[in-house]
Design a protein around this motif. Structure first.
Motif, PDB file in Angstrom:
ATOM      1  N   UNK A   6     -12.119   3.459   9.130  1.00  0.00           N
ATOM      2  CA  UNK A   6     -12.221   2.053   8.724  1.00  0.00           C
ATOM      3  C   UNK A   6     -13.381   1.404   9.474  1.00  0.00           C
ATOM      4  N   UNK A   7     -14.219   0.652   8.763  1.00  0.00           N
ATOM      5  CA  UNK A   7     -15.499   0.192   9.311  1.00  0.00           C
ATOM      6  C   UNK A   7     -15.636  -1.331   9.345  1.00  0.00           C
ATOM      7  N   UNK A   8     -14.866  -2.030  10.172  1.00  0.00           N
ATOM      8  CA  UNK A   8     -15.051  -3.482  10.260  1.00  0.00           C
ATOM      9  C   UNK A   8     -16.439  -3.865  10.766  1.00  0.00           C
ATOM     10  N   UNK A   9     -17.054  -3.011  11.593  1.00  0.00           N
ATOM     11  CA  UNK A   9     -18.415  -3.280  12.063  1.00  0.00           C
ATOM     12  C   UNK A   9     -19.383  -3.378  10.890  1.00  0.00           C
ATOM     13  N   UNK A  10     -19.310  -2.413   9.998  1.00  0.00           N
ATOM     14  CA  UNK A  10     -20.189  -2.408   8.836  1.00  0.00           C
ATOM     15  C   UNK A  10     -19.892  -3.601   7.929  1.00  0.00           C
ATOM     16  N   UNK A  11     -18.623  -3.945   7.824  1.00  0.00           N
ATOM     17  CA  UNK A  11     -18.230  -5.077   6.981  1.00  0.00           C
ATOM     18  C   UNK A  11     -18.722  -6.407   7.540  1.00  0.00           C
ATOM     19  N   UNK A  12     -18.701  -6.542   8.863  1.00  0.00           N
ATOM     20  CA  UNK A  12     -19.023  -7.819   9.496  1.00  0.00           C
ATOM     21  C   UNK A  12     -20.512  -8.032   9.732  1.00  0.00           C
ATOM     22  N   UNK A  13     -21.271  -6.964   9.969  1.00  0.00           N
ATOM     23  CA  UNK A  13     -22.605  -7.127  10.544  1.00  0.00           C
ATOM     24  C   UNK A  13     -23.579  -7.920   9.667  1.00  0.00           C
ATOM     25  N   UNK A  14     -23.342  -7.934   8.359  1.00  0.00           N
ATOM     26  CA  UNK A  14     -24.245  -8.664   7.480  1.00  0.00           C
ATOM     27  C   UNK A  14     -23.830 -10.100   7.222  1.00  0.00           C
ATOM     28  N   UNK A  15     -22.697 -10.535   7.760  1.00  0.00           N
ATOM     29  CA  UNK A  15     -22.235 -11.910   7.574  1.00  0.00           C
ATOM     30  C   UNK A  15     -23.136 -12.842   8.391  1.00  0.00           C
ATOM     31  N   UNK A  16     -23.699 -13.841   7.743  1.00  0.00           N
ATOM     32  CA  UNK A  16     -24.678 -14.700   8.422  1.00  0.00           C
ATOM     33  C   UNK A  16     -24.039 -15.604   9.471  1.00  0.00           C
ATOM     34  N   UNK A  17     -22.897 -16.190   9.148  1.00  0.00           N
ATOM     35  CA  UNK A  17     -22.220 -17.041  10.118  1.00  0.00           C
ATOM     36  C   UNK A  17     -21.521 -16.198  11.167  1.00  0.00           C
ATOM     37  N   UNK A  18     -21.643 -16.600  12.441  1.00  0.00           N
ATOM     38  CA  UNK A  18     -21.045 -15.793  13.511  1.00  0.00           C
ATOM     39  C   UNK A  18     -19.524 -15.875  13.465  1.00  0.00           C
ATOM     40  N   UNK A  19     -18.885 -14.719  13.449  1.00  0.00           N
ATOM     41  CA  UNK A  19     -17.428 -14.637  13.442  1.00  0.00           C
ATOM     42  C   UNK A  19     -16.944 -14.727  14.881  1.00  0.00           C
ATOM     43  N   UNK A  20     -16.039 -15.618  15.135  1.00  0.00           N
ATOM     44  CA  UNK A  20     -15.529 -15.829  16.490  1.00  0.00           C
ATOM     45  C   UNK A  20     -15.018 -14.519  17.087  1.00  0.00           C
ATOM     46  N   UNK A  21     -15.334 -14.310  18.342  1.00  0.00           N
ATOM     47  CA  UNK A  21     -14.968 -13.066  19.030  1.00  0.00           C
ATOM     48  C   UNK A  21     -13.468 -12.815  18.992  1.00  0.00           C
ATOM     49  N   UNK A  22     -12.683 -13.846  19.218  1.00  0.00           N
ATOM     50  CA  UNK A  22     -11.232 -13.686  19.213  1.00  0.00           C
ATOM     51  C   UNK A  22     -10.725 -13.274  17.834  1.00  0.00           C
ATOM     52  N   UNK A  23     -11.352 -13.799  16.787  1.00  0.00           N
ATOM     53  CA  UNK A  23     -10.963 -13.434  15.421  1.00  0.00           C
ATOM     54  C   UNK A  23     -11.308 -11.980  15.141  1.00  0.00           C
ATOM     55  N   UNK A  24     -12.497 -11.560  15.549  1.00  0.00           N
ATOM     56  CA  UNK A  24     -12.876 -10.151  15.397  1.00  0.00           C
ATOM     57  C   UNK A  24     -11.856  -9.242  16.075  1.00  0.00           C
ATOM     58  N   UNK A  25     -11.531  -9.570  17.323  1.00  0.00           N
ATOM     59  CA  UNK A  25     -10.617  -8.731  18.092  1.00  0.00           C
ATOM     60  C   UNK A  25      -9.233  -8.699  17.462  1.00  0.00           C
ATOM     61  N   UNK A  26      -8.755  -9.845  16.992  1.00  0.00           N
ATOM     62  CA  UNK A  26      -7.432  -9.887  16.361  1.00  0.00           C
ATOM     63  C   UNK A  26      -7.397  -9.019  15.110  1.00  0.00           C
ATOM     64  N   UNK A  27      -8.468  -9.074  14.326  1.00  0.00           N
ATOM     65  CA  UNK A  27      -8.550  -8.259  13.110  1.00  0.00           C
ATOM     66  C   UNK A  27      -8.578  -6.778  13.439  1.00  0.00           C
ATOM     67  N   UNK A  28      -9.401  -6.399  14.395  1.00  0.00           N
ATOM     68  CA  UNK A  28      -9.490  -4.978  14.762  1.00  0.00           C
ATOM     69  C   UNK A  28      -8.182  -4.510  15.388  1.00  0.00           C
ATOM     70  N   UNK A  29      -7.538  -5.356  16.175  1.00  0.00           N
ATOM     71  CA  UNK A  29      -6.234  -4.981  16.737  1.00  0.00           C
ATOM     72  C   UNK A  29      -5.221  -4.706  15.633  1.00  0.00           C
TER      73      UNK A  29
END
Length: 283
Positions: A6-29
């Motif tokens: 599963x590749x959340x990095x690939x999914x997120x990296x092209x999003x122009x608006x910065x995704x909050x760090x806590x949100x990223x971590x919660x999703x990956x968790x």
């Protein structure tokens, strides 16, 4: 058994608006609870090149790995990034984008193919010492839009070079979604038979109506490792086609299970991960 990365990095990296760090971590968790073989969670690359991934180290510090069987993969583009990634015992795999297209290699890592191969060797040597495993992605592995030379024989030459360096995992990447089922089956069947000691993966980009035929073709060729991203987020910006994204993991799972593959995933946790997507990828 088939492995799903599963590749959340690939999914997120092209999003122009910065995704909050806590949100990223919660999703990956939450993804860590599903039971995927590996989570491609972040990258150690220049924040100027990929601003969205500038908080990878902080995201890593927020991950709960104690109850997950999933392994972590981070993308690196040079030796410095690899050395940074190796400082973290939680990271199992270092992924490096090597292209069979000279044009794309320069665009992607600001290096020639020859320079990139030297970097692969240097990172591989350090991985062996550090107890990490290197994953090489063969970008433009099914053709390119730049007019650079391409053939199945060229791909075989790259695989041979990587084999000589001791690379154990190679993911053939359909960077701009041009692979035909016939070529997918041919490439995998030839390489899988020629190099049984290497684990070959498929990082396929596809329009929605082509997903099943591409995955079926890879299975037929002997591929047992597939990259995906929930709801198909991500993909190569140079494809210039919003519909040519990553394989939607939920579609990949459904198709593989229809073919009798036992994936051993926690569907309840997967459903919870799907619920988080609007909060993560909300533009």
């Amino acid at each position: 058994m088939v492995k799903i990365i599963e590749c959340p990095r690939d999914a997120m990296q092209g999003i122009s608006g910065f995704i909050d760090t806590a949100i990223k971590a919660a999703y990956i968790n939450q993804l860590l609870e599903v039971g995927f073989d590996t989570i491609d969670f972040g990258s150690f690359v220049s924040p100027k090149a990929v601003p969205q991934m500038r908080d990878t180290e902080e995201v890593l510090s927020l991950l709960d790995l104690h109850h997950s069987k999933s392994k972590l993969l981070a993308i690196v583009a040079n030796l410095r990034g690899a050395e940074d990634a190796m400082l973290f015992p939680e990271i199992d795999f270092l992924g490096f984008p090597l292209s069979v297209s000279e044009t794309f290699q320069k665009r992607n890592t600001n290096a020639s193919i020859q320079e990139a191969l030297i970097t692969v060797e240097e990172i591989q040597n350090r991985c062996e010492v550090a107890g990490k495993t290197m994953v090489v992605y063969l970008s433009m592995g099914f053709g390119n839009p730049y007019g650079d030379p391409y053939s199945a024989e060229l791909v075989a030459e790259f695989v041979q070079k990587l084999n000589q360096l001791g690379i154990k995992i190679i993911s053939l990447s359909d960077t701009v979604g041009v692979a035909t089922p016939e070529l997918i089956t041919e490439l995998f069947s030839v390489q899988v038979n020629a190099f049984p000691q290497i684990e070959f993966g498929a990082h396929l980009h596809s329009r929605p109506e082509k997903i099943e035929e591409k995955v079926s073709a890879a299975l037929l060729g002997g591929c047992l490792r597939f990259d995906g991203a929930l709801q198909g987020f991500g993909g190569c910006p140079m494809a210039e086609d919003d519909l040519v994204g990553n394989l939607p993991t939920e579609s990949l799972i459904e198709f593989l299970e229809s073919r009798g593959q036992q994936l051993e995933l926690n569907k309840a946790e997967l459903a919870e991960a799907m619920k988080l997507i609007p909060f993560v990828f909300n533009p």
